[in-house]
Design a protein around this motif. Structure first.
Motif, short mmCIF file in Angstrom:
data_model
loop_
_atom_site.label_atom_id
_atom_site.label_comp_id
_atom_site.label_asym_id
_atom_site.label_seq_id
_atom_site.Cartn_x
_atom_site.Cartn_y
_atom_site.Cartn_z
N ASN A 1 0.79 -1.23 0.00
CA ASN A 1 0.00 0.00 0.00
C ASN A 1 0.82 1.28 0.00
O ASN A 1 0.29 2.33 -0.37
CB ASN A 1 -0.94 0.02 1.20
CG ASN A 1 -2.09 -0.95 1.06
OD1 ASN A 1 -2.15 -1.73 0.11
ND2 ASN A 1 -3.01 -0.92 2.01
N THR B 1 -6.12 6.54 -2.19
CA THR B 1 -5.96 6.45 -0.73
C THR B 1 -7.25 5.85 -0.16
O THR B 1 -7.74 4.87 -0.66
CB THR B 1 -5.60 7.82 -0.15
OG1 THR B 1 -6.65 8.76 -0.37
CG2 THR B 1 -4.35 8.36 -0.79
N LYS C 1 -2.75 4.11 4.23
CA LYS C 1 -3.47 5.05 3.36
C LYS C 1 -3.21 6.50 3.77
O LYS C 1 -3.16 7.40 2.93
CB LYS C 1 -4.97 4.74 3.38
CG LYS C 1 -5.32 3.40 2.72
CD LYS C 1 -4.87 3.36 1.27
CE LYS C 1 -5.33 2.12 0.55
NZ LYS C 1 -4.94 2.13 -0.89
#
Length: 249
Positions: free
Chosen positions: A111, A136, A154
């Motif tokens: 991520n 995000t 995120k």
């Protein structure tokens, strides 16, 4: 419309969900597109759905070495890139006492760490001007239980949209972010939990959305098209939240 006519675009995680729908929207707007994924089945299906002109690349979003190879392959194909949508990601949800280092590292690698080094590897091949869009999440804003590591990953991406905007604007590169709320994508089928538990989890999340439904991938893809296009040329370091009001009410 032809808002992306002639633009060359890379979409990571582009073989399913938001990424696949965004690839379809990019094509409809006139872009040349490359997508990445890992699953052989979804890679093949995406090639069939998107057409033979689309470049479909097997690449591990969390493997740092793979990012340089991906950048080299896309640069060979397109020479320069006008648009990058960093969409690939994984959602792992556990209470804090259930996390171990391996799971933590996997979440952060896919991520945040992988996308970070992909941007680094792509820099020599980015056009001037160019647009980078980061996927995000509203989890960067809300305190959802069991999302501590996911939310942190995120939030890191959201911060990156701002910091890289200041750093790369002199090169003609705009960086913006789209932050979806709960969206109907395959991510919920990848949680490795029983179907009935996943269903109960989904129902609980839906109740927190003022619009009382999950979003559709196309609702995110349309926003990404806007951020990728010249229509958003005065947007820099911005975040577009698309969550049915979940984070604001």
């Amino acid at each position: 419309m032809n808002r992306l006519q002639g633009k060359r675009a890379l979409i990571t995680g582009g073989t399913s969900g938001i990424g696949l729908e965004t690839a379809k929207q990019f094509l409809a707007e006139g872009a040349r597109v490359a997508v990445t994924g890992q699953n052989p089945d979804t890679l093949a299906k995406a090639q069939e759905e998107l057409g033979k002109e689309v470049i479909v690349i097997k690449s591990d979003a969390g493997d740092i070495g793979a990012q340089k190879l991906l950048a080299e392959e896309v640069t060979r194909a397109f020479d320069k890139l006008d648009v990058v949508f960093l969409n690939a990601g994984v959602g792992l949800f556990n209470p804090i006492e259930a996390w171990d280092e391996a799971a933590f590292d996997k979440q952060i690698a896919i991520n945040f760490k992988g996308p970070y080094f992909l941007i680094q590897s792509l820099l020599p091949g980015l056009a001037n001007p160019a647009s980078i869009v980061l996927n995000t999440s509203i989890n960067a804003h809300i305190g959802m239980p069991n999302s501590s590591v996911y939310g942190a990953s995120k939030a890191a991406m959201l911060s990156l949209a701002r910091t890289l905007s200041g750093e790369l604007v002199g090169r003609g590169i705009r960086v913006n972010a789209v932050s979806p709320g709960p969206i109907s994508t395959p991510i919920y089928g990848k949680l490795n939990i029983p179907a009935e538990v996943a269903q109960k989890m989904a129902e609980g999340i839906q109740e927190q959305v003022p619009l009382k439904r999950f979003g559709n991938p196309v609702e995110i893809a349309k926003a990404v098209v806007f951020l990728a296009s010249d229509e958003s040329s005065f947007m820099l370091g911005s975040e577009v939240i698309i969550d049915g009001g979940m984070s604001t009410l």
